[in-house]
Design a protein around this motif. Structure first.
Motif, PDB file in Angstrom:
ATOM      1  N   GLU A 272       0.658  -1.095  -0.116  1.00 61.85           N
ATOM      2  CA  GLU A 272      -0.070   0.000   0.074  1.00 61.85           C
ATOM      3  C   GLU A 272       0.732   1.145   0.010  1.00 61.85           C
ATOM      4  O   GLU A 272       0.452   2.244   0.447  1.00 61.85           O
ATOM      5  CB  GLU A 272      -0.949   0.158   1.203  1.00 61.85           C
ATOM      6  N   HIS A 303      -8.172  -3.753  -1.110  1.00 65.86           N
ATOM      7  CA  HIS A 303      -7.533  -3.880   0.352  1.00 65.86           C
ATOM      8  C   HIS A 303      -6.596  -2.769   0.165  1.00 65.86           C
ATOM      9  O   HIS A 303      -6.517  -2.025   1.186  1.00 65.86           O
ATOM     10  CB  HIS A 303      -6.937  -5.182   0.171  1.00 65.86           C
ATOM     11  N   GLU A 304      -5.767  -2.629  -0.861  1.00 68.07           N
ATOM     12  CA  GLU A 304      -4.624  -1.583  -0.952  1.00 68.07           C
ATOM     13  C   GLU A 304      -5.364  -0.430  -0.960  1.00 68.07           C
ATOM     14  O   GLU A 304      -4.659   0.796  -0.304  1.00 68.07           O
ATOM     15  CB  GLU A 304      -3.725  -1.977  -1.998  1.00 68.07           C
ATOM     16  N   HIS A 307      -6.223   0.843   2.599  1.00 65.78           N
ATOM     17  CA  HIS A 307      -4.835   1.087   3.327  1.00 65.78           C
ATOM     18  C   HIS A 307      -4.724   2.847   2.919  1.00 65.78           C
ATOM     19  O   HIS A 307      -4.048   3.272   4.026  1.00 65.78           O
ATOM     20  CB  HIS A 307      -3.991   0.485   2.631  1.00 65.78           C
ATOM     21  N   GLU A 326      -3.865  -4.582   9.062  1.00 67.96           N
ATOM     22  CA  GLU A 326      -4.291  -5.514   7.903  1.00 67.96           C
ATOM     23  C   GLU A 326      -5.683  -6.245   8.219  1.00 67.96           C
ATOM     24  O   GLU A 326      -6.326  -6.219   7.087  1.00 67.96           O
ATOM     25  CB  GLU A 326      -3.252  -6.673   8.072  1.00 67.96           C
ATOM     26  N   ALA A 329      -7.938  -3.587   7.129  1.00 66.38           N
ATOM     27  CA  ALA A 329      -7.972  -3.451   5.357  1.00 66.38           C
ATOM     28  C   ALA A 329      -8.735  -4.722   4.902  1.00 66.38           C
ATOM     29  O   ALA A 329      -9.377  -4.334   3.857  1.00 66.38           O
ATOM     30  CB  ALA A 329      -6.454  -3.282   4.871  1.00 66.38           C
TER      31      ALA A 329
HETATM   32 ZN   LIG Z   1      -2.585  -4.866   3.869  1.00 65.24          ZN
END
Ligand SMILES: [Zn+2]
Length: 361
Positions: A272, A303-304, A307, A326, A329
Protein backbone atom coordinates in the motif's frame (compact mmCIF):
# COMPACT_ATOMS: atom_id res chain seq x y z
CA UNK A 1 25.81 -5.14 18.34
CA UNK A 2 22.25 -4.77 17.05
CA UNK A 3 23.12 -5.97 13.52
CA UNK A 4 20.10 -5.01 11.41
CA UNK A 5 17.67 -5.15 14.33
CA UNK A 6 15.73 -2.20 15.72
CA UNK A 7 13.75 -2.84 18.90
CA UNK A 8 10.54 -1.19 20.01
CA UNK A 9 12.32 0.18 23.10
CA UNK A 10 15.02 1.77 20.93
CA UNK A 11 12.31 3.32 18.75
CA UNK A 12 10.53 4.70 21.83
CA UNK A 13 13.80 6.17 23.13
CA UNK A 14 14.48 7.79 19.77
CA UNK A 15 10.92 9.16 19.59
CA UNK A 16 11.59 10.83 22.97
CA UNK A 17 14.55 12.70 21.42
CA UNK A 18 13.35 13.42 17.85
CA UNK A 19 10.21 15.56 17.61
CA UNK A 20 8.34 15.03 14.30
CA UNK A 21 5.47 17.33 15.33
CA UNK A 22 7.72 20.34 14.70
CA UNK A 23 7.92 19.34 11.02
CA UNK A 24 10.47 16.90 9.64
CA UNK A 25 11.54 16.78 6.00
CA UNK A 26 13.67 14.49 3.85
CA UNK A 27 15.18 15.41 0.52
CA UNK A 28 16.42 12.23 -1.16
CA UNK A 29 18.48 12.27 -4.36
CA UNK A 30 18.94 8.88 -6.03
CA UNK A 31 21.26 8.20 -8.96
CA UNK A 32 20.22 5.07 -10.88
CA UNK A 33 22.95 5.44 -13.52
CA UNK A 34 25.79 3.72 -11.67
CA UNK A 35 25.52 0.22 -13.09
CA UNK A 36 23.89 -3.01 -12.00
CA UNK A 37 25.19 -3.23 -8.43
CA UNK A 38 24.86 0.10 -6.65
CA UNK A 39 22.94 3.35 -6.82
CA UNK A 40 23.82 6.72 -5.34
CA UNK A 41 21.80 7.91 -2.34
CA UNK A 42 22.07 11.40 -0.88
CA UNK A 43 19.74 12.30 1.98
CA UNK A 44 19.23 15.75 3.48
CA UNK A 45 17.11 15.53 6.63
CA UNK A 46 15.86 18.45 8.71
CA UNK A 47 14.45 17.59 12.13
CA UNK A 48 13.83 18.96 15.61
CA UNK A 49 15.38 17.28 18.65
CA UNK A 50 16.20 17.66 22.32
CA UNK A 51 19.30 19.93 22.48
CA UNK A 52 22.39 18.07 23.63
CA UNK A 53 20.84 14.63 23.16
CA UNK A 54 22.30 11.72 21.16
CA UNK A 55 20.48 9.33 18.84
CA UNK A 56 21.07 7.40 15.63
CA UNK A 57 19.69 7.14 12.10
CA UNK A 58 19.21 3.90 10.14
CA UNK A 59 21.01 3.07 6.90
CA UNK A 60 22.03 -0.14 5.16
CA UNK A 61 24.64 0.83 2.59
CA UNK A 62 27.76 -0.57 0.96
CA UNK A 63 29.72 2.65 1.49
CA UNK A 64 29.03 5.92 3.27
CA UNK A 65 31.04 8.74 1.71
CA UNK A 66 29.85 11.74 3.70
CA UNK A 67 28.05 12.50 6.95
CA UNK A 68 27.49 16.14 7.85
CA UNK A 69 25.48 17.19 10.93
CA UNK A 70 24.76 20.91 11.31
CA UNK A 71 27.75 21.75 9.12
CA UNK A 72 30.06 19.50 11.13
CA UNK A 73 31.73 16.66 9.23
CA UNK A 74 31.52 13.22 10.88
CA UNK A 75 33.88 10.38 9.97
CA UNK A 76 31.87 7.46 8.54
CA UNK A 77 34.60 5.07 9.66
CA UNK A 78 33.67 5.70 13.30
CA UNK A 79 30.01 6.78 13.13
CA UNK A 80 28.61 4.18 10.67
CA UNK A 81 28.29 0.67 12.11
CA UNK A 82 25.60 -2.00 12.51
CA UNK A 83 23.29 -0.39 9.92
CA UNK A 84 23.24 2.83 11.95
CA UNK A 85 24.87 6.24 11.99
CA UNK A 86 25.52 7.63 15.47
CA UNK A 87 24.42 11.26 15.91
CA UNK A 88 25.66 13.15 18.96
CA UNK A 89 25.31 16.68 20.25
CA UNK A 90 21.94 17.38 18.61
CA UNK A 91 20.57 20.91 18.46
CA UNK A 92 16.97 22.14 18.63
CA UNK A 93 16.89 22.26 14.80
CA UNK A 94 19.18 19.95 12.85
CA UNK A 95 20.30 19.39 9.29
CA UNK A 96 21.84 16.03 8.48
CA UNK A 97 23.39 15.12 5.12
CA UNK A 98 24.30 11.50 4.33
CA UNK A 99 25.84 10.51 1.02
CA UNK A 100 26.12 6.78 0.34
CA UNK A 101 26.28 3.98 -2.21
CA UNK A 102 23.46 1.51 -1.63
CA UNK A 103 23.05 -1.94 -3.11
CA UNK A 104 20.22 -3.09 -5.35
CA UNK A 105 18.62 -6.26 -4.02
CA UNK A 106 17.10 -9.32 -5.64
CA UNK A 107 15.11 -10.40 -2.59
CA UNK A 108 12.15 -8.02 -2.90
CA UNK A 109 13.44 -5.92 0.02
CA UNK A 110 14.70 -2.39 -0.46
CA UNK A 111 15.21 -1.45 -4.13
CA UNK A 112 14.68 -4.64 -6.11
CA UNK A 113 16.37 -4.94 -9.52
CA UNK A 114 14.97 -7.34 -12.11
CA UNK A 115 16.27 -8.10 -15.60
CA UNK A 116 13.50 -9.30 -17.91
CA UNK A 117 14.57 -12.60 -19.53
CA UNK A 118 12.30 -11.84 -22.49
CA UNK A 119 14.00 -8.65 -23.67
CA UNK A 120 16.86 -7.87 -21.26
CA UNK A 121 15.16 -4.72 -19.92
CA UNK A 122 15.85 -3.59 -16.34
CA UNK A 123 12.95 -2.97 -13.95
CA UNK A 124 13.24 -1.54 -10.42
CA UNK A 125 10.73 -1.22 -7.61
CA UNK A 126 10.94 -0.55 -3.90
CA UNK A 127 9.43 -2.57 -1.04
CA UNK A 128 9.94 -1.03 2.42
CA UNK A 129 7.65 -2.91 4.86
CA UNK A 130 9.20 -3.97 7.34
CA UNK A 131 11.62 -1.95 7.60
CA UNK A 132 13.64 -1.59 4.42
CA UNK A 133 13.56 2.05 3.32
CA UNK A 134 16.94 2.25 5.12
CA UNK A 135 18.31 0.12 2.25
CA UNK A 136 17.66 3.13 -0.03
CA UNK A 137 18.20 6.26 2.10
CA UNK A 138 19.22 7.35 5.61
CA UNK A 139 16.03 7.37 7.67
CA UNK A 140 14.56 7.22 11.16
CA UNK A 141 12.95 3.88 10.25
CA UNK A 142 9.93 3.72 12.56
CA UNK A 143 6.31 4.44 11.63
CA UNK A 144 5.67 7.09 14.32
CA UNK A 145 8.40 9.43 13.01
CA UNK A 146 6.37 10.73 10.05
CA UNK A 147 7.85 13.31 7.70
CA UNK A 148 7.60 14.73 4.20
CA UNK A 149 9.74 13.01 1.54
CA UNK A 150 10.96 14.82 -1.56
CA UNK A 151 12.55 12.48 -4.12
CA UNK A 152 14.86 13.51 -6.95
CA UNK A 153 15.70 10.61 -9.27
CA UNK A 154 18.27 10.48 -12.07
CA UNK A 155 17.77 7.56 -14.46
CA UNK A 156 17.87 6.60 -18.15
CA UNK A 157 15.72 9.14 -19.97
CA UNK A 158 13.48 6.56 -21.66
CA UNK A 159 12.37 5.13 -18.29
CA UNK A 160 9.11 5.69 -16.45
CA UNK A 161 9.77 6.90 -12.90
CA UNK A 162 6.95 6.66 -10.36
CA UNK A 163 6.85 7.67 -6.70
CA UNK A 164 4.24 8.83 -4.18
CA UNK A 165 3.86 12.27 -5.76
CA UNK A 166 2.74 12.69 -9.40
CA UNK A 167 5.53 12.05 -11.91
CA UNK A 168 6.94 15.40 -13.09
CA UNK A 169 8.29 16.13 -16.57
CA UNK A 170 11.94 14.98 -16.56
CA UNK A 171 14.84 17.33 -17.15
CA UNK A 172 16.92 15.74 -19.93
CA UNK A 173 20.70 16.06 -19.72
CA UNK A 174 21.53 15.25 -23.36
CA UNK A 175 23.60 12.17 -22.47
CA UNK A 176 20.76 9.65 -22.34
CA UNK A 177 19.93 10.42 -18.71
CA UNK A 178 17.28 12.61 -17.12
CA UNK A 179 16.28 13.85 -13.68
CA UNK A 180 12.79 13.72 -12.20
CA UNK A 181 12.20 16.19 -9.34
CA UNK A 182 9.10 15.14 -7.41
CA UNK A 183 6.99 17.34 -5.16
CA UNK A 184 7.28 16.53 -1.43
CA UNK A 185 4.79 13.97 -0.12
CA UNK A 186 2.29 14.80 2.60
CA UNK A 187 3.50 13.84 6.09
CA UNK A 188 3.75 10.01 5.99
CA UNK A 189 5.72 7.08 7.42
CA UNK A 190 8.90 6.00 5.62
CA UNK A 191 7.66 2.44 4.96
CA UNK A 192 4.96 3.65 2.52
CA UNK A 193 7.29 5.78 0.40
CA UNK A 194 8.03 4.25 -3.01
CA UNK A 195 10.09 4.31 -6.16
CA UNK A 196 9.26 2.30 -9.28
CA UNK A 197 11.48 2.86 -12.31
CA UNK A 198 12.14 1.20 -15.64
CA UNK A 199 10.76 1.01 -19.18
CA UNK A 200 7.32 0.06 -17.84
CA UNK A 201 4.26 0.30 -20.09
CA UNK A 202 1.45 2.39 -18.64
CA UNK A 203 -2.06 3.57 -19.32
CA UNK A 204 -3.85 6.42 -17.60
CA UNK A 205 -7.30 7.49 -16.57
CA UNK A 206 -8.83 9.69 -13.90
CA UNK A 207 -11.76 10.04 -11.54
CA UNK A 208 -13.35 12.85 -9.58
CA UNK A 209 -12.96 12.58 -5.81
CA UNK A 210 -15.76 13.36 -3.34
CA UNK A 211 -13.76 16.55 -2.68
CA UNK A 212 -14.29 17.60 -6.32
CA UNK A 213 -10.59 17.12 -7.05
CA UNK A 214 -9.58 15.17 -10.19
CA UNK A 215 -7.42 12.18 -9.20
CA UNK A 216 -5.11 10.87 -11.97
CA UNK A 217 -5.02 7.07 -12.21
CA UNK A 218 -2.25 4.92 -13.71
CA UNK A 219 -1.79 1.20 -14.33
CA UNK A 220 1.72 -0.13 -15.07
CA UNK A 221 3.38 -3.44 -16.01
CA UNK A 222 6.56 -4.48 -17.75
CA UNK A 223 6.50 -4.40 -21.54
CA UNK A 224 6.66 -8.15 -22.07
CA UNK A 225 3.51 -8.72 -19.98
CA UNK A 226 1.53 -5.70 -21.09
CA UNK A 227 -0.60 -7.55 -23.68
CA UNK A 228 -2.09 -9.66 -20.88
CA UNK A 229 -3.12 -6.82 -18.54
CA UNK A 230 -6.82 -5.84 -18.46
CA UNK A 231 -6.18 -2.30 -17.24
CA UNK A 232 -9.73 -1.07 -18.00
CA UNK A 233 -11.13 -3.61 -15.55
CA UNK A 234 -8.60 -2.52 -12.89
CA UNK A 235 -9.69 1.11 -13.41
CA UNK A 236 -13.38 0.09 -13.11
CA UNK A 237 -12.86 -1.66 -9.77
CA UNK A 238 -10.70 1.24 -8.54
CA UNK A 239 -13.50 3.71 -9.35
CA UNK A 240 -16.06 1.57 -7.52
CA UNK A 241 -13.74 1.38 -4.51
CA UNK A 242 -13.05 5.12 -4.45
CA UNK A 243 -16.76 5.98 -4.45
CA UNK A 244 -17.50 3.39 -1.76
CA UNK A 245 -14.65 4.28 0.63
CA UNK A 246 -15.00 8.04 0.26
CA UNK A 247 -18.66 7.71 1.24
CA UNK A 248 -18.19 5.20 4.08
CA UNK A 249 -15.06 6.79 5.57
CA UNK A 250 -16.59 10.26 5.01
CA UNK A 251 -13.13 11.52 4.12
CA UNK A 252 -11.82 12.37 0.61
CA UNK A 253 -8.92 10.39 -0.83
CA UNK A 254 -5.85 11.90 0.91
CA UNK A 255 -3.15 11.72 -1.80
CA UNK A 256 -2.49 13.48 -5.12
CA UNK A 257 -2.90 10.54 -7.52
CA UNK A 258 -3.34 6.76 -7.57
CA UNK A 259 -0.97 4.53 -9.55
CA UNK A 260 -1.17 0.72 -9.51
CA UNK A 261 1.97 -1.10 -10.67
CA UNK A 262 2.31 -4.82 -11.40
CA UNK A 263 5.95 -5.62 -10.61
CA UNK A 264 8.15 -8.72 -11.09
CA UNK A 265 9.35 -11.13 -8.37
CA UNK A 266 7.11 -9.54 -5.74
CA UNK A 267 7.04 -11.41 -2.41
CA UNK A 268 3.49 -10.63 -1.25
CA UNK A 269 0.15 -9.92 -2.93
CA UNK A 270 0.51 -6.16 -2.94
CA UNK A 271 1.84 -3.17 -0.97
CA UNK A 272 0.00 0.00 0.00
CA UNK A 273 2.66 2.62 -0.87
CA UNK A 274 0.87 5.97 -0.69
CA UNK A 275 -0.52 6.67 -4.16
CA UNK A 276 1.84 4.10 -5.75
CA UNK A 277 0.54 0.61 -4.96
CA UNK A 278 2.61 -2.37 -6.14
CA UNK A 279 1.06 -5.76 -7.03
CA UNK A 280 2.37 -9.24 -7.75
CA UNK A 281 2.45 -10.13 -11.45
CA UNK A 282 0.41 -13.26 -10.72
CA UNK A 283 -2.50 -10.81 -10.96
CA UNK A 284 -1.64 -10.26 -14.64
CA UNK A 285 -3.56 -13.20 -16.07
CA UNK A 286 -1.64 -14.93 -18.85
CA UNK A 287 -4.21 -17.69 -19.22
CA UNK A 288 -7.77 -18.37 -18.14
CA UNK A 289 -8.11 -18.28 -14.35
CA UNK A 290 -10.83 -19.35 -11.94
CA UNK A 291 -13.46 -16.99 -10.59
CA UNK A 292 -11.84 -17.44 -7.16
CA UNK A 293 -8.63 -15.87 -8.46
CA UNK A 294 -10.51 -13.07 -10.23
CA UNK A 295 -12.42 -12.30 -7.04
CA UNK A 296 -9.22 -12.43 -4.97
CA UNK A 297 -7.61 -9.82 -7.23
CA UNK A 298 -10.57 -7.46 -6.72
CA UNK A 299 -10.35 -7.92 -2.94
CA UNK A 300 -6.61 -7.15 -3.13
CA UNK A 301 -7.18 -4.01 -5.24
CA UNK A 302 -9.71 -2.79 -2.67
CA UNK A 303 -7.56 -3.89 0.29
CA UNK A 304 -4.72 -1.64 -0.88
CA UNK A 305 -7.12 1.20 -1.62
CA UNK A 306 -8.57 0.89 1.93
CA UNK A 307 -5.01 1.25 3.28
CA UNK A 308 -4.78 4.76 1.76
CA UNK A 309 -7.00 5.83 4.65
CA UNK A 310 -6.31 3.16 7.27
CA UNK A 311 -2.56 2.57 7.40
CA UNK A 312 -1.28 5.45 5.27
CA UNK A 313 -3.31 8.46 6.49
CA UNK A 314 -3.71 6.95 9.98
CA UNK A 315 -0.80 4.71 10.98
CA UNK A 316 0.05 2.39 13.85
CA UNK A 317 2.75 3.65 16.18
CA UNK A 318 4.77 0.41 15.97
CA UNK A 319 4.76 -2.88 14.05
CA UNK A 320 2.98 -4.81 16.83
CA UNK A 321 -0.24 -3.14 15.64
CA UNK A 322 0.11 -4.31 12.03
CA UNK A 323 -2.50 -6.96 12.92
CA UNK A 324 -5.10 -4.19 13.22
CA UNK A 325 -3.89 -2.37 10.11
CA UNK A 326 -4.21 -5.58 8.06
CA UNK A 327 -7.43 -6.85 9.66
CA UNK A 328 -9.14 -3.52 9.07
CA UNK A 329 -8.02 -3.38 5.42
CA UNK A 330 -9.22 -6.96 4.85
CA UNK A 331 -12.59 -6.27 6.52
CA UNK A 332 -13.06 -3.02 4.57
CA UNK A 333 -12.03 -4.58 1.25
CA UNK A 334 -14.29 -7.61 1.67
CA UNK A 335 -17.24 -5.37 2.50
CA UNK A 336 -16.47 -3.09 -0.46
CA UNK A 337 -16.15 -6.11 -2.78
CA UNK A 338 -19.53 -7.49 -1.64
CA UNK A 339 -21.38 -4.15 -1.73
CA UNK A 340 -19.74 -2.18 -4.54
CA UNK A 341 -18.67 -4.77 -7.16
CA UNK A 342 -20.20 -7.73 -9.03
CA UNK A 343 -18.61 -10.14 -6.48
CA UNK A 344 -21.58 -10.05 -4.12
CA UNK A 345 -20.66 -13.35 -2.42
CA UNK A 346 -17.33 -12.06 -1.11
CA UNK A 347 -18.22 -12.80 2.53
CA UNK A 348 -18.81 -16.46 1.65
CA UNK A 349 -15.31 -16.61 0.18
CA UNK A 350 -14.00 -14.79 3.26
CA UNK A 351 -15.57 -17.45 5.48
CA UNK A 352 -14.07 -20.28 3.42
CA UNK A 353 -10.61 -18.70 3.28
CA UNK A 354 -9.55 -16.11 5.88
CA UNK A 355 -11.92 -17.06 8.68
CA UNK A 356 -11.07 -20.75 8.42
CA UNK A 357 -7.39 -19.80 8.29
CA UNK A 358 -7.84 -17.73 11.47
CA UNK A 359 -9.54 -20.64 13.27
CA UNK A 360 -6.65 -22.92 12.29
CA UNK A 361 -4.17 -20.43 13.71
ZN1 LIG B 1 -2.53 -4.86 3.78
Amino acid sequence: MPGENLTRIEAQERRAVVDPTAGMSYEIALDLNRGAEVFGSRTTLRFAATPGADTFIDLIARDVREITLNGRSIDPATAFADSRIALSGLEAQNELIVDADCLYTNTGEGLHRFVDPVDGEVYLYSQFEVPDSRRVFAVFEQPDLKATFQFTVTAPEQWKVVSNSPTPAPQRHGDGTATWTFEPTPTISSYITALVAGPYEATFSELTSASGRVIPLGVYARKSLWQHLDADYVFDKTREGFAYFEEKFDYPYPFAKYDQLFVPEFNAGAMENAGAVTFTETYVFRSKVTDAVKERRVVTILHELAHMWFGDLVTMRWWNDLWLNESFAEWASTMATAEATEWTEAWTTFNAMEKTWAYRQ
